[in-house]
Write an enzyme that holds these catalytic residues in place. Structure first.
Site, PDB file in Angstrom:
ATOM      1  N   ASP A 425       0.846  -1.185   0.000  1.00  0.00           N
ATOM      2  CA  ASP A 425       0.000   0.000   0.000  1.00  0.00           C
ATOM      3  C   ASP A 425       0.889   1.245   0.000  1.00  0.00           C
ATOM      4  O   ASP A 425       1.836   1.346   0.792  1.00  0.00           O
ATOM      5  CB  ASP A 425      -0.909   0.005   1.234  1.00  0.00           C
ATOM      6  CG  ASP A 425      -1.925   1.130   1.197  1.00  0.00           C
ATOM      7  OD1 ASP A 425      -2.987   0.934   0.599  1.00  0.00           O
ATOM      8  OD2 ASP A 425      -1.634   2.205   1.763  1.00  0.00           O
ATOM      9  N   GLU A 468      -4.845   2.361  -4.098  1.00  0.00           N
ATOM     10  CA  GLU A 468      -3.376   2.355  -4.125  1.00  0.00           C
ATOM     11  C   GLU A 468      -2.812   1.090  -3.499  1.00  0.00           C
ATOM     12  O   GLU A 468      -1.632   1.033  -3.137  1.00  0.00           O
ATOM     13  CB  GLU A 468      -2.840   3.586  -3.382  1.00  0.00           C
ATOM     14  CG  GLU A 468      -3.071   3.602  -1.879  1.00  0.00           C
ATOM     15  CD  GLU A 468      -4.439   4.127  -1.450  1.00  0.00           C
ATOM     16  OE1 GLU A 468      -4.597   4.467  -0.270  1.00  0.00           O
ATOM     17  OE2 GLU A 468      -5.344   4.194  -2.298  1.00  0.00           O
TER      18      GLU A 468
END
Length: 553
Positions: A425, A468
């Site tokens: 992430d 993301e």
């Protein structure tokens, strides 16, 4: 395919042809014996069917093995016998019987072998090396663009060589070859003069690599001339370098894609073996199915990307098999191409309506077989990519990466080999979007995706899990190796510089890791959850780190 294997395959093709020609007189004598029974009272319809089927095989194989005249003669007889079989009156004129017997007996006089060197060598698979360093040649005179492009490319482990002219690149090509060439259009005279265009085409062809153009102009004629030079991309300045690199990655991955998988189902063993060798020389993985009733098991195990299927076979026809395959949802989109000497257009149309995607006529040249098979698989791959892959990153979508995780962990359990799963992430990503905008945020996401595709192995599976967040499935990779690999990616990503609003900035990534050795009874989606917990541990501990899950919390 290595040269030694190419030579072996060519020798096998020659042996197949020699064996076919050696057996041919025996086959023709057998056909003559069956035909002579047609003149006797109460002839057996089963024998007539056998004669028709064997003529069908002969008409399909003779052209491939170098006796096209015999194949055409067999085809004419096959069509006549088909009409005979479809005659429901049961009354066959004696003169017609005698004529067919005579013509079958005369087939031996039509044997005129021709030089039939396999043209498969014209389409051999590229032996492009698969290494971690990709050699990019850049021909550019814009110093600012050149500097920024080189910096970005080197961040992704590309090895960049700069040239001032195409002739300099041509000279360097005497000693090495690039994996990809980027050229400034203005420098290389995309002239309308055919002589200059031809010379440039010859020069570029000698480099034997994908070509991308960058240009300050965007008009149709320039793009056409670029296409004639073989360009696989045309980018107008100011160039979004992230998009350019993403196109480069797609091109390189296509050239380095796994071998295309082909399943051949044909009762003519010699012909099936010939097709298999021809496709193998072209870099494909081809297998032949000898037991049609095992077709579904074979498809499930081999997972072909196309089936080449004969139409007329004993016991089960091609239509039968296509119908069975289409009953399974998971194979409803599998391309099926009938490869048959059937010349009746109505029957071909019927076949196309029974689940086939195409119909190719035997005999078929090696080059046509390769081109048709490759084009069909590439189209299927593109369609699959659109369905299963994220448009921004080119990685698998959420559902597809979860499915891949389950498949890989199940296989790891069967094989007794490790598999590691990682969740990644981008840190403080909302701040990037809020500060620089979503377009810049997309560039950051795409950059991490490209780094993962470049640094991980070709066998590893990568997906965009959402926003993301990314997931990676590393087959046959234990916890320690996975940690070293992913932590190196973390360091590399932190060193990439992004540019926005005249500012340069960096991003970091947090990573959570879980492996099957420490969680041997969990399936892939459960390992993803464990890795996700480790990811949030990395976030809690300050971000920009890799954490390993060692037990279920």
């Amino acid at each position: 395919m290595p040269r030694s294997k190419q030579c072996d395959a060519q020798e096998q093709l020659s042996r197949l042809r020699a064996q076919f020609l050696k057996r041919l007189p025996v086959e023709l004598n057998s056909l003559k014996a069956i035909a002579e029974n047609l003149t006797k009272p109460g002839f057996d319809v089963a024998a007539l069917n056998e004669l028709h089927h064997r003529l069908h095989k002969l008409s399909g194989s003779c052209g491939t093995f170098g006796v096209p005249a015999l194949g055409e003669a067999a085809r004419i007889l096959e069509i006549r016998l088909q009409a005979w079989l479809e005659d429901r009156s049961g009354e066959i004129d004696d003169k017609i019987r005698q004529s067919i017997v005579k013509e079958i007996g005369a087939l031996k006089d039509v044997i005129q072998p021709t030089e039939n060197q396999s043209d498969a060598s014209l389409a051999m698979a590229s032996d492009m090396p698969i290494d971690k360093t990709v050699r990019v040649w850049l021909i550019e005179d814009d110093a600012a663009f050149e500097q920024e492009l080189v910096r970005q490319l080197e961040s992704f482990n590309f090895e960049v060589h700069l040239f001032k002219s195409i002739r300099d690149a041509e000279t360097a090509a005497q000693f090495e070859r690039p994996d990809l060439l980027i050229m400034n259009v203005r420098l290389h005279r995309l002239s309308e003069q055919d002589s200059i265009l031809l010379q440039d085409r010859i020069t570029l062809k000698s480099l034997d690599c994908p070509l991308l153009f960058v240009s300050s102009t965007d008009d149709f004629n320039s793009r056409v001339r670029a296409a004639r030079l073989g360009a696989e991309g045309y980018f107008v300045k100011p160039v979004d370098i992230t998009i350019l690199i993403n196109r480069m990655m797609h091109i390189l991955e296509k050239r380095r894609a796994p071998p295309q998988r082909v399943l051949i189902i044909d009762d003519d063993n010699d012909l099936a073996a010939h097709y298999q060798l021809v496709l193998a020389i072209a870099g494909m993985q081809a297998e032949v199915l000898q037991q049609p009733e095992a077709v579904i098991t074979k498809i499930a195990n081999f997972r072909p990307e196309i089936i080449l299927l004969d139409l007329h076979m004993p016991n089960f026809t091609g239509l039968d098999l296509a119908g069975v395959i289409r009953q399974y949802d998971e194979w409803s989109g599998l391309p099926i191409v009938f490869l048959s000497s059937e010349s009746d257009l109505d029957i071909q149309i019927l076949a196309m309506g029974q689940g086939a995607d195409d119909f190719l006529m035997k005999p078929i040249s090696d080059a046509q077989l390769i081109a048709a098979t490759r084009a069909r698989i590439e189209r299927a791959r593109r369609l699959t990519s659109l369905i299963t892959k994220d448009s921004l990153t080119g990685l698998l979508k959420h559902a597809s990466i979860k499915e891949a995780a389950d498949l890989e962990t199940a296989q790891a359990q069967r094989n007794g080999k490790p598999v590691s799963i990682a969740m990644l992430d981008i840190d403080n990503f909302k701040l990037v979007n809020d500060t620089y905008g979503h377009t810049v945020g997309d560039n950051v996401i795409a950059s991490l995706a490209m780094l993962l595709r470049q640094r991980l192995r070709h066998s590893d599976i990568i997906g965009r899990y959402g926003g993301e967040e990314f997931a990676a499935v590393l087959a046959e990779c234990d916890q320690d190796d996975a940690y070293r690999l992913l932590d190196d990616i973390r360091h590399q990503f932190a060193n990439i510089h992004f540019q926005a609003r005249n500012q340069r900035f960096n991003c970091t990534v947090s990573i959570g890791l879980a492996d099957s050795a420490h969680f041997p009874h969990l399936i892939g989606t459960e390992l993803l959850t464990i890795a996700d917990n480790a990811l949030y541990q990395a976030k809690r501990e300050g971000r920009n780190r890799t954490c390993i899950a060692r037990s279920i919390e």
